[in-house]
Scaffold this motif. Sequence first.
Motif, mmCIF file in Angstrom:
data_model
loop_
_atom_site.group_PDB
_atom_site.id
_atom_site.type_symbol
_atom_site.label_atom_id
_atom_site.label_comp_id
_atom_site.label_asym_id
_atom_site.label_seq_id
_atom_site.Cartn_x
_atom_site.Cartn_y
_atom_site.Cartn_z
ATOM 1 N N ASN A 9 0.806 -1.222 0.000
ATOM 2 C CA ASN A 9 0.000 0.000 0.000
ATOM 3 C C ASN A 9 0.840 1.273 0.000
ATOM 4 O OD1 ASN A 9 0.790 -0.119 2.737
ATOM 5 N ND2 ASN A 9 -1.212 -0.911 3.369
ATOM 6 N N CYS A 26 -10.269 1.669 5.617
ATOM 7 C CA CYS A 26 -9.341 0.536 5.721
ATOM 8 C C CYS A 26 -9.657 -0.286 6.959
ATOM 9 C CB CYS A 26 -7.886 1.014 5.814
ATOM 10 S SG CYS A 26 -7.273 1.910 4.390
ATOM 11 N N ALA A 219 -10.922 4.810 -1.517
ATOM 12 C CA ALA A 219 -9.696 4.010 -1.490
ATOM 13 C C ALA A 219 -9.682 3.083 -0.283
ATOM 14 C CB ALA A 219 -8.466 4.915 -1.454
ATOM 15 N N ASP A 220 -9.122 1.886 -0.501
ATOM 16 C CA ASP A 220 -8.927 0.907 0.570
ATOM 17 C C ASP A 220 -7.554 0.290 0.370
ATOM 18 O OD1 ASP A 220 -8.911 -1.134 2.418
ATOM 19 O OD2 ASP A 220 -10.901 -1.893 1.914
ATOM 20 N N ALA A 223 -7.125 -4.051 1.522
ATOM 21 C CA ALA A 223 -8.407 -4.416 0.931
ATOM 22 C C ALA A 223 -8.867 -5.843 1.252
ATOM 23 C CB ALA A 223 -8.365 -4.215 -0.589
ATOM 24 N N GLY A 241 -7.643 0.410 -4.779
ATOM 25 C CA GLY A 241 -7.203 -0.293 -3.581
ATOM 26 C C GLY A 241 -6.225 -1.393 -3.909
#
Length: 258
Positions: A9, A26, A219-220, A223, A241
């Motif tokens: 990430n 998240c 956004a993640d 994920a 993500g």
Amino acid sequence: MIDIRLSDNLELMAEMQDDTVDLIYCDILYGTGRKFKDYQDLKPKREIIEEHYIPRIKEMHRILKDTGSIYLQMDTRINHWMRIILDDIFGYNMFLNELVWVYRSQGFSSKKWSEKHDVILLYSKTKNYKFNLEDVRESEIGESTQKRWHKEIKEFGLIPTVKNGKKYWNSPFSPPRDWININTLPQTHTERLNYDTQKPKELLSKFIKASSNEGDLVADFYAGSFTTAEVCKDLNRNFIGCDISEKAVAIGLERAKY
């Protein structure tokens, strides 16, 4: 747009421009120290938690729009450390809520209160954040009221009350509170995709509806089973993500299909 990456990430966020994301959600690493079937969790040591999260939270702050919000989900092992990190990076005054997801699951303790909740810390980038109250109102209709007025509720979305001979129509929905009562996914649930710690779509839908609009970018960066991606697809949001697991990304790509 549903953009799913096999990536660390921190590397993905480094590619992203400043002020481009409307909402970050998240379900982060909880610091249990456990080796789950699908991933290795961090150890519950403050120096490890800070080393991992401080650079990542700084990047999340950088890429978030001024109107954006961030939801980080965890449990009580590290929420006190994460609150300090978020206060330092986002600012103490940007803290909005400590939300609690209350659920039922197997297992209990005979020596203390059983742990049946997660904590979700909600911060905004500025005071000019989005919050769609009307999209997340909660039903408070009692069972007897539902039986009595089910036709009116189904047709009008309202319930009648009579006062001094006059009929008044009232909304059965109330503003959301900072606790959410949704069960975890049973092993036989149709949403289940054989991924550890998968979260219900119903839970994520609440956050995404509340803090983003159609066409926004969500956004993640942890994920997992990419529940966030599927919910964004269902709610007409864009998504970006990642996960470092090939299995997770394969699940995400399948869930993102139209």
